[in-house]
Design a protein around this motif. Structure first.
Motif, PDB file in Angstrom:
ATOM      1  N   GLU A  32       0.928  -1.281  -0.060  1.00 42.14           N
ATOM      2  CA  GLU A  32       0.008  -0.099  -0.109  1.00 42.14           C
ATOM      3  C   GLU A  32       0.814   1.188   0.044  1.00 42.14           C
ATOM      4  O   GLU A  32       0.401   2.186  -0.649  1.00 42.14           O
ATOM      5  CB  GLU A  32      -0.884  -0.004   1.260  1.00 42.14           C
ATOM      6  N   ARG A  33       1.972   1.177   0.645  1.00 41.19           N
ATOM      7  CA  ARG A  33       2.896   2.462   0.811  1.00 41.19           C
ATOM      8  C   ARG A  33       3.906   2.679  -0.338  1.00 41.19           C
ATOM      9  O   ARG A  33       4.438   3.624  -0.461  1.00 41.19           O
ATOM     10  CB  ARG A  33       3.742   2.353   2.087  1.00 41.19           C
ATOM     11  N   GLY A  34       3.949   1.441  -0.708  1.00 48.84           N
ATOM     12  CA  GLY A  34       4.919   1.390  -1.914  1.00 48.84           C
ATOM     13  C   GLY A  34       6.340   1.434  -1.703  1.00 48.84           C
ATOM     14  O   GLY A  34       7.305   2.215  -2.310  1.00 48.84           O
ATOM     15  N   GLU A  35       6.788   0.846  -0.429  1.00 48.07           N
ATOM     16  CA  GLU A  35       7.914   0.877   0.308  1.00 48.07           C
ATOM     17  C   GLU A  35       8.469  -0.636   0.660  1.00 48.07           C
ATOM     18  O   GLU A  35       7.453  -1.134   1.062  1.00 48.07           O
ATOM     19  CB  GLU A  35       7.927   1.843   1.068  1.00 48.07           C
ATOM     20  N   VAL A  36       9.612  -0.954   0.763  1.00 51.53           N
ATOM     21  CA  VAL A  36       9.809  -2.138   1.220  1.00 51.53           C
ATOM     22  C   VAL A  36      11.161  -2.311   2.075  1.00 51.53           C
ATOM     23  O   VAL A  36      12.111  -1.321   1.365  1.00 51.53           O
ATOM     24  CB  VAL A  36       9.975  -3.160  -0.096  1.00 51.53           C
ATOM     25  N   PRO A  37      11.629  -2.915   3.161  1.00 52.62           N
ATOM     26  CA  PRO A  37      12.597  -2.703   3.549  1.00 52.62           C
ATOM     27  C   PRO A  37      13.651  -3.627   2.926  1.00 52.62           C
ATOM     28  O   PRO A  37      14.030  -4.822   3.483  1.00 52.62           O
ATOM     29  CB  PRO A  37      12.511  -3.143   5.152  1.00 52.62           C
ATOM     30  N   VAL A  38      14.444  -3.302   1.763  1.00 52.21           N
ATOM     31  CA  VAL A  38      15.170  -4.019   1.007  1.00 52.21           C
ATOM     32  C   VAL A  38      16.324  -4.675   1.666  1.00 52.21           C
ATOM     33  O   VAL A  38      16.624  -6.031   1.753  1.00 52.21           O
ATOM     34  CB  VAL A  38      15.558  -3.430  -0.500  1.00 52.21           C
ATOM     35  N   ARG A  39      17.033  -3.830   2.350  1.00 46.79           N
ATOM     36  CA  ARG A  39      18.479  -4.028   3.113  1.00 46.79           C
ATOM     37  C   ARG A  39      18.087  -5.032   4.235  1.00 46.79           C
ATOM     38  O   ARG A  39      18.759  -5.999   4.490  1.00 46.79           O
ATOM     39  CB  ARG A  39      19.058  -2.817   3.525  1.00 46.79           C
ATOM     40  N   GLU A  40      17.095  -4.875   4.710  1.00 49.82           N
ATOM     41  CA  GLU A  40      16.753  -5.575   6.222  1.00 49.82           C
ATOM     42  C   GLU A  40      16.313  -7.093   5.492  1.00 49.82           C
ATOM     43  O   GLU A  40      16.940  -8.016   6.024  1.00 49.82           O
ATOM     44  CB  GLU A  40      15.496  -5.035   6.795  1.00 49.82           C
ATOM     45  N   LEU A  41      15.624  -7.144   4.537  1.00 52.60           N
ATOM     46  CA  LEU A  41      15.143  -8.501   3.918  1.00 52.60           C
ATOM     47  C   LEU A  41      16.234  -9.061   3.303  1.00 52.60           C
ATOM     48  O   LEU A  41      16.601 -10.380   3.585  1.00 52.60           O
ATOM     49  CB  LEU A  41      14.032  -8.388   2.959  1.00 52.60           C
ATOM     50  N   ALA A  42      17.154  -8.469   2.829  1.00 49.34           N
ATOM     51  CA  ALA A  42      18.286  -8.946   2.050  1.00 49.34           C
ATOM     52  C   ALA A  42      19.303  -9.554   3.086  1.00 49.34           C
ATOM     53  O   ALA A  42      20.089 -10.798   2.910  1.00 49.34           O
ATOM     54  CB  ALA A  42      19.034  -7.912   1.372  1.00 49.34           C
ATOM     55  N   ARG A  43      19.438  -9.041   4.309  1.00 53.12           N
ATOM     56  CA  ARG A  43      20.419  -9.547   5.365  1.00 53.12           C
ATOM     57  C   ARG A  43      19.795 -10.792   5.781  1.00 53.12           C
ATOM     58  O   ARG A  43      20.417 -11.642   6.030  1.00 53.12           O
ATOM     59  CB  ARG A  43      20.663  -8.373   6.234  1.00 53.12           C
ATOM     60  N   GLU A  44      18.448 -10.475   6.123  1.00 51.00           N
ATOM     61  CA  GLU A  44      17.759 -11.838   6.506  1.00 51.00           C
ATOM     62  C   GLU A  44      17.769 -12.896   5.799  1.00 51.00           C
ATOM     63  O   GLU A  44      18.324 -14.247   5.890  1.00 51.00           O
ATOM     64  CB  GLU A  44      16.213 -11.467   6.908  1.00 51.00           C
ATOM     65  N   PHE A  45      17.591 -12.826   4.331  1.00 52.57           N
ATOM     66  CA  PHE A  45      17.885 -13.710   3.450  1.00 52.57           C
ATOM     67  C   PHE A  45      19.112 -14.242   3.302  1.00 52.57           C
ATOM     68  O   PHE A  45      19.424 -15.432   2.968  1.00 52.57           O
ATOM     69  CB  PHE A  45      17.117 -13.306   1.880  1.00 52.57           C
ATOM     70  N   GLY A  46      20.263 -13.521   3.259  1.00 53.27           N
ATOM     71  CA  GLY A  46      21.688 -13.626   3.286  1.00 53.27           C
ATOM     72  C   GLY A  46      21.982 -14.698   4.471  1.00 53.27           C
ATOM     73  O   GLY A  46      22.663 -15.640   4.185  1.00 53.27           O
ATOM     74  N   ARG A  47      21.416 -14.553   5.498  1.00 53.78           N
ATOM     75  CA  ARG A  47      21.915 -15.394   6.757  1.00 53.78           C
ATOM     76  C   ARG A  47      21.017 -16.765   6.403  1.00 53.78           C
ATOM     77  O   ARG A  47      21.726 -17.823   7.027  1.00 53.78           O
ATOM     78  CB  ARG A  47      21.220 -14.858   8.071  1.00 53.78           C
ATOM     79  N   LEU A  48      20.251 -16.973   5.690  1.00 55.31           N
ATOM     80  CA  LEU A  48      19.494 -18.089   5.378  1.00 55.31           C
ATOM     81  C   LEU A  48      20.285 -18.777   4.201  1.00 55.31           C
ATOM     82  O   LEU A  48      19.704 -20.080   3.747  1.00 55.31           O
ATOM     83  CB  LEU A  48      18.211 -17.908   5.174  1.00 55.31           C
ATOM     84  N   GLY A  49      21.302 -18.131   3.425  1.00 56.52           N
ATOM     85  CA  GLY A  49      21.713 -18.655   2.253  1.00 56.52           C
ATOM     86  C   GLY A  49      20.949 -18.642   1.068  1.00 56.52           C
ATOM     87  O   GLY A  49      20.987 -19.555   0.332  1.00 56.52           O
ATOM     88  N   LEU A  50      19.928 -17.588   0.972  1.00 60.75           N
ATOM     89  CA  LEU A  50      18.868 -17.664  -0.074  1.00 60.75           C
ATOM     90  C   LEU A  50      19.392 -16.886  -1.172  1.00 60.75           C
ATOM     91  O   LEU A  50      18.864 -16.975  -2.366  1.00 60.75           O
ATOM     92  CB  LEU A  50      17.475 -17.053   0.085  1.00 60.75           C
ATOM     93  N   LEU A  51      20.729 -16.016  -1.035  1.00 55.97           N
ATOM     94  CA  LEU A  51      20.902 -15.154  -2.178  1.00 55.97           C
ATOM     95  C   LEU A  51      21.912 -15.994  -2.961  1.00 55.97           C
ATOM     96  O   LEU A  51      22.901 -16.187  -2.280  1.00 55.97           O
ATOM     97  CB  LEU A  51      21.534 -13.739  -1.517  1.00 55.97           C
ATOM     98  N   GLY A  52      21.771 -16.045  -4.155  1.00 59.22           N
ATOM     99  CA  GLY A  52      22.779 -16.935  -4.777  1.00 59.22           C
ATOM    100  C   GLY A  52      22.735 -18.258  -4.555  1.00 59.22           C
ATOM    101  O   GLY A  52      23.858 -18.913  -4.701  1.00 59.22           O
TER     102      GLY A  52
END
Length: 387
Positions: free
Chosen positions: A42-62
């Motif tokens: 609705e706001r057209g905003e997303v916490p990209v950096r926060e999500l990226a770090r979370e996904f990185g900890r899980l090994g989802l990036l690449g």
């Protein structure tokens, strides 16, 4: 408990590790995406950096790449992750796809060892965000006509041009940019803080609102010689990256469809009209039956392509079959689910309209349906209809 949407017992075709990876991604989506995504949209905003770090900890990036901090997971495991991410939101899956299957993959496959060491570990950890600069304002489906130019100036390269509809661009630390040089199409690793590089957020989107999308302007951007991807020569290089991303979409679109169908099944069995649940009417059951058949067919197709990718390899035209079918059917499922929810189908309290709007973008990016029809047509006939 048996999943009512798994009529064909496709879970039995997955191994234990694949199911475990899927469960981990589903949990993180339930915890970190579902409670917040309607507001992000609705706001057209997303916490990209926060999500990226979370996904990185899980090994989802690449996660399907090897070395440099990447998980080295199978193609099927990566596909299942994409499905679960897009069940949360297409924009969230796009973040992971662009980071891993476009920006990281381009560096991993075509980059120098120095480029890989500099960027891939940080990108795998979510500490550096990447984007992929191929699409241009006047050249979407026809990348061969790109207007962005790269010219030599001594030992340096100078890039001039612009890229449009670039996911992650406004928040990225690095871009993989494709430009036409005298020798043909070449790829460059461009730090976003390089003088002459500007990124502008694209606003007023009606789709993929929980995703950061931008325009990149390159105004005589001077790069050292070692910024060029040494292994990338010609248009086949960026197109191979697109095949990687399209594969993730084959799975991801089914996540949006599954979330719509699961929401609708719950709604139809609890919503009463004319003295009975909506699910008790023949027309509603016919819709539900048709949708679950298409969902399961799409899952079978995705799984088959994944097994090919993990074995002898999957061809680009085979991935086109998956992208063409699964996105088209996922969008049809989302639209049909909306009809069962009635007026509630357009409410942000339910995910169905959000998924339908997002899938309109998924239908277009990484190759429109028409482009994939032509890819398949060329494979069938041996004749190119692109020119």
């Amino acid at each position: 408990m048996t999943d009512p949407l798994d009529l064909l017992a496709l879970d039995s075709a997955l191994d234990t590790e694949e199911r475990q990876i899927r469960a981990v991604v589903r949990r993180v989506v339930d915890d970190r995406v579902r409670p917040y995504v309607a507001d992000w949209y609705e706001r057209g905003e997303v916490p990209v950096r926060e999500l990226a770090r979370e996904f990185g900890r899980l090994g989802l990036l690449g996660m399907h790449l090897t070395g440099y901090g990447c998980a080295g997971a199978s193609a099927v495991a990566y596909g299942l992750a994409c499905l679960e991410l897009e069940a949360g939101d297409s924009g969230v899956r796009s973040l992971v796809s662009v980071q891993g299957s476009l920006a990281m993959y381009a560096i991993w496959r075509y980059g120098s060892e120095e480029q890989k060491q500099r960027w891939l570990p940080a990108m795998a950890a979510g500490e550096a965000i990447g984007c992929f600069g191929l699409t241009e304002p006047d050249h979407g489906s026809d990348p061969a006509s790109m207007a962005t130019r790269a010219r030599r100036d001594g030992d340096d390269w100078v890039l001039t041009g612009g890229k449009m509809w670039i996911t992650n661009a406004p928040v990225a630390e690095v871009a993989v940019v494709w430009a036409r040089a005298e020798e043909g199409v070449r790829g460059f690793v461009v730090p976003m803080d390089t003088p002459g590089v500007t990124a502008r957020e694209i606003r007023r989107k009606m789709s993929l609102r929980a995703s950061s999308t931008g325009e990149i302007v390159l105004d005589d951007v001077r790069l050292p010689a070692d910024a060029r991807l040494p292994g990338a020569e010609g248009l086949k290089a960026p197109l191979s990256c697109l095949t990687e991303a399209r594969y993730g979409i084959v799975w991801g679109a089914l996540g949006a469809a599954r979330d719509c169908l699961a929401t609708t099944l719950t709604y139809a069995t609890t919503r009463t009209q004319f003295g009975r649940p909506l699910a008790g009417f023949q027309l509603t059951q016919a819709k539900l039956a048709d949708m679950v058949v298409e969902l399961q067919k799409g899952q079978l197709l995705a799984l088959h392509l994944g097994r090919l990718a993990d074995g002898a390899g999957v061809r680009p035209d085979q991935v086109s079959v998956g992208k063409l079918n699964n996105v088209r059917e996922a969008l049809a499922i989302a639209r049909q689910c909306r009809t069962i929810l009635g007026a509630n189908g357009v409410s942000g309290e339910y995910p169905v309209m959000r998924h339908a709007n997002n899938l309109e973008s998924v239908l277009t990016y990484e190759g429109t349906s028409e482009i994939h029809q032509l890819v398949v047509g060329q494979r069938l006939t041996g004749l190119s209809a692109f020119a």
